[in-house]
Enzyme design. Structure first.
Site, short mmCIF file in Angstrom:
data_model
loop_
_atom_site.label_atom_id
_atom_site.label_comp_id
_atom_site.label_asym_id
_atom_site.label_seq_id
_atom_site.Cartn_x
_atom_site.Cartn_y
_atom_site.Cartn_z
N CYS A 52 -9.86 -3.49 -5.10
CA CYS A 52 -8.88 -4.51 -5.47
C CYS A 52 -9.56 -5.80 -5.93
CB CYS A 52 -7.94 -4.76 -4.30
SG CYS A 52 -7.03 -3.26 -3.84
N CYS A 84 -10.26 -5.16 -0.66
CA CYS A 84 -11.44 -4.32 -0.66
C CYS A 84 -12.13 -4.46 -2.02
CB CYS A 84 -11.04 -2.86 -0.42
SG CYS A 84 -10.08 -2.16 -1.79
N GLU A 113 -2.68 -4.36 -3.65
CA GLU A 113 -2.94 -5.24 -4.78
C GLU A 113 -2.79 -4.49 -6.12
OE1 GLU A 113 -5.27 -6.63 -1.19
OE2 GLU A 113 -4.89 -4.72 -2.17
N ASN A 136 0.84 -1.17 0.00
CA ASN A 136 0.00 0.00 0.00
C ASN A 136 0.89 1.24 0.00
OD1 ASN A 136 -1.62 2.23 1.18
ND2 ASN A 136 -3.20 0.66 1.31
N ASP A 196 -8.29 5.05 4.65
CA ASP A 196 -7.94 4.00 3.71
C ASP A 196 -9.16 3.16 3.32
OD1 ASP A 196 -5.70 2.65 2.26
OD2 ASP A 196 -6.41 0.93 3.42
N HIS A 250 -3.48 1.05 -3.57
CA HIS A 250 -3.63 -0.08 -2.64
C HIS A 250 -2.57 -1.13 -2.97
CE1 HIS A 250 -8.04 0.64 -1.24
NE2 HIS A 250 -7.42 1.79 -1.48
#
Length: 139
Positions: free
Chosen positions: A76, A73, A48, A35, A136, A46
């Protein structure tokens, strides 16, 4: 998963949020990231997404496996579905439920290892940085 944990720790050491990710194909890491939202002032960075960017264009993602220290999330998870990644292995989902059901509803196999190391890292971060964590996750 250890490489993803190492990425999460690198992000934390750089003043960021401790979430790491790696993309593996044929047993080899082809992309890794953590991140970078804080470090790059980029709300899209993020773990990913950073990992996929670092992997670059690989053509077909169906034979790859995405590892992440935290359940992805919806942002992602959307990338996972969009690129046809069929398997995601996560370190934990206790501190953040994420989008497991969304990925599974699109044919992605999601394995939650529920690792105490990942949980502890996130619990410590959330406890020490609640405002940054809420930013976030969009709260």
């Amino acid at each position: 998963m250890q490489a993803a944990i190492d990425e999460a720790r690198a992000g934390l050491n750089d003043g960021g949020i401790p979430i790491g990710s790696v993309l593996v194909r044929d047993g080899n890491i082809i992309g890794k990231g953590h991140n970078l939202r804080v470090q790059e002032n980029d709300p899209m960075a993020h773990a990913e997404i950073s990992c996929l960017r670092n992997a670059g264009r690989i053509g077909n993602y169906r034979e790859s496996v995405l590892y992440s220290t935290l359940m992805p999330c919806y942002l992602c998870a959307g990338a996972v579905v969009q690129f046809g990644i069929k398997k995601v292995i996560v370190g934990e989902s206790r501190t953040f439920e994420g989008a497991k059901e969304f990925m599974e509803s699109h044919g992605v196999e999601v394995i939650d290892l529920d690792l105490d190391e990942c949980v502890g890292m996130m619990e410590d971060f959330i406890s020490n940085n609640p405002e940054l964590w809420n930013e976030d996750i969009g709260e």
